[in-house]
Write a protein that holds these residues in place. Structure first.
Motif, PDB file in Angstrom:
ATOM      1  N   UNK A 177     -24.414   6.345   1.867  1.00  0.00           N
ATOM      2  CA  UNK A 177     -23.131   6.206   2.540  1.00  0.00           C
ATOM      3  C   UNK A 177     -23.173   7.113   3.760  1.00  0.00           C
ATOM      4  N   UNK A 178     -22.911   6.538   4.915  1.00  0.00           N
ATOM      5  CA  UNK A 178     -22.941   7.286   6.164  1.00  0.00           C
ATOM      6  C   UNK A 178     -21.512   7.414   6.665  1.00  0.00           C
ATOM      7  N   UNK A 179     -21.084   8.647   6.870  1.00  0.00           N
ATOM      8  CA  UNK A 179     -19.745   8.911   7.387  1.00  0.00           C
ATOM      9  C   UNK A 179     -19.839   9.483   8.796  1.00  0.00           C
ATOM     10  N   UNK A 180     -19.162   8.822   9.717  1.00  0.00           N
ATOM     11  CA  UNK A 180     -19.080   9.247  11.103  1.00  0.00           C
ATOM     12  C   UNK A 180     -17.648   9.743  11.319  1.00  0.00           C
ATOM     13  N   UNK A 181     -17.493  10.984  11.732  1.00  0.00           N
ATOM     14  CA  UNK A 181     -16.146  11.496  11.972  1.00  0.00           C
ATOM     15  C   UNK A 181     -16.110  12.338  13.230  1.00  0.00           C
ATOM     16  N   UNK A 182     -15.021  12.203  13.953  1.00  0.00           N
ATOM     17  CA  UNK A 182     -14.796  13.011  15.144  1.00  0.00           C
ATOM     18  C   UNK A 182     -13.909  14.186  14.754  1.00  0.00           C
ATOM     19  N   UNK A 183     -14.350  15.415  14.989  1.00  0.00           N
ATOM     20  CA  UNK A 183     -13.543  16.569  14.598  1.00  0.00           C
ATOM     21  C   UNK A 183     -12.228  16.662  15.368  1.00  0.00           C
ATOM     22  N   UNK A 184     -12.091  15.921  16.442  1.00  0.00           N
ATOM     23  CA  UNK A 184     -10.890  15.993  17.266  1.00  0.00           C
ATOM     24  C   UNK A 184      -9.884  14.882  16.972  1.00  0.00           C
ATOM     25  N   UNK A 185     -10.219  13.968  16.055  1.00  0.00           N
ATOM     26  CA  UNK A 185      -9.312  12.866  15.749  1.00  0.00           C
ATOM     27  C   UNK A 185      -8.139  13.379  14.930  1.00  0.00           C
ATOM     28  N   UNK A 186      -6.937  13.012  15.333  1.00  0.00           N
ATOM     29  CA  UNK A 186      -5.750  13.425  14.591  1.00  0.00           C
ATOM     30  C   UNK A 186      -4.673  12.357  14.700  1.00  0.00           C
ATOM     31  N   UNK A 187      -3.689  12.455  13.823  1.00  0.00           N
ATOM     32  CA  UNK A 187      -2.585  11.500  13.838  1.00  0.00           C
ATOM     33  C   UNK A 187      -1.772  11.632  15.120  1.00  0.00           C
ATOM     34  N   UNK A 188      -1.594  12.850  15.593  1.00  0.00           N
ATOM     35  CA  UNK A 188      -0.787  13.060  16.803  1.00  0.00           C
ATOM     36  C   UNK A 188      -1.562  12.770  18.080  1.00  0.00           C
ATOM     37  N   UNK A 189      -2.801  13.231  18.148  1.00  0.00           N
ATOM     38  CA  UNK A 189      -3.563  13.130  19.386  1.00  0.00           C
ATOM     39  C   UNK A 189      -4.425  11.893  19.513  1.00  0.00           C
ATOM     40  N   UNK A 190      -4.631  11.171  18.410  1.00  0.00           N
ATOM     41  CA  UNK A 190      -5.505  10.006  18.453  1.00  0.00           C
ATOM     42  C   UNK A 190      -6.960  10.422  18.568  1.00  0.00           C
ATOM     43  N   UNK A 191      -7.771   9.554  19.135  1.00  0.00           N
ATOM     44  CA  UNK A 191      -9.180   9.844  19.292  1.00  0.00           C
ATOM     45  C   UNK A 191     -10.048   8.753  18.699  1.00  0.00           C
ATOM     46  N   UNK A 192     -11.242   9.136  18.320  1.00  0.00           N
ATOM     47  CA  UNK A 192     -12.237   8.185  17.817  1.00  0.00           C
ATOM     48  C   UNK A 192     -12.124   8.070  16.301  1.00  0.00           C
ATOM     49  N   UNK A 193     -11.892   6.857  15.841  1.00  0.00           N
ATOM     50  CA  UNK A 193     -11.695   6.602  14.414  1.00  0.00           C
ATOM     51  C   UNK A 193     -12.916   6.987  13.589  1.00  0.00           C
ATOM     52  N   UNK A 194     -12.690   7.545  12.400  1.00  0.00           N
ATOM     53  CA  UNK A 194     -13.805   7.747  11.473  1.00  0.00           C
ATOM     54  C   UNK A 194     -14.309   6.395  10.967  1.00  0.00           C
ATOM     55  N   UNK A 195     -15.603   6.354  10.693  1.00  0.00           N
ATOM     56  CA  UNK A 195     -16.242   5.116  10.218  1.00  0.00           C
ATOM     57  C   UNK A 195     -17.119   5.466   9.020  1.00  0.00           C
ATOM     58  N   UNK A 196     -17.091   4.581   8.020  1.00  0.00           N
ATOM     59  CA  UNK A 196     -17.968   4.729   6.860  1.00  0.00           C
ATOM     60  C   UNK A 196     -18.794   3.465   6.713  1.00  0.00           C
TER      61      UNK A 196
END
Length: 135
Positions: free
Chosen positions: A36-55
């Protein structure tokens, strides 16, 4: 490490599979039966948006690997009710596609999948926005 893509119901590209394969070769010491590969952006947040995490889930069958699912997560809701949910889910094992409006046969994602894949590869390989964890 070969990831099968030729007979999938969506136009998964050879380049996408080669990048996943190279990632697994570099990150996994032995030949596991699944990954299982998890891609996450440390800057993604509900308020600020950003790059969605992907699994992305892969399973080995003999000397080849199959893609089980690719899930793109996003925040939904407002205020205290915000939560991380499946934004797009390409479930190859179940033959289903899910977005925020419901479940559909996976073939209905034939037009959106190439756009998603192109954007994801740009974010991952060119912009380098993700922290990556392989389990």
């Amino acid at each position: 490490m070969r990831i099968l893509y030729e007979d999938l119901p969506l136009p998964v590209t050879k380049g996408f599979c080669e990048q996943l394969s190279q990632l697994l070769i570099n990150r996994v010491n032995q030949q596991p039966r699944e990954a299982t590969i998890n891609f996450s952006s440390p800057h993604y947040s509900a308020k600020g948006g950003g790059y969605h995490p992907v699994e992305i889930r892969l399973e080995r069958s003999g000397h080849s690997w199959t893609i089980c699912y690719i899930t793109d997560f996003g925040y939904v809701g407002q205020g205290q009710d915000v939560e991380l949910a499946k934004s797009l889910d390409f479930d190859f094992q179940a033959g289903m596609f899910q977005d925020l409006s419901g479940y559909y046969p996976i073939e209905t994602a034939a037009m959106i999948y190439p756009i998603w894949e192109e954007n994801f590869l740009e974010y991952w390989l060119v912009m380098n926005v993700f922290d990556i964890e392989v389990t």
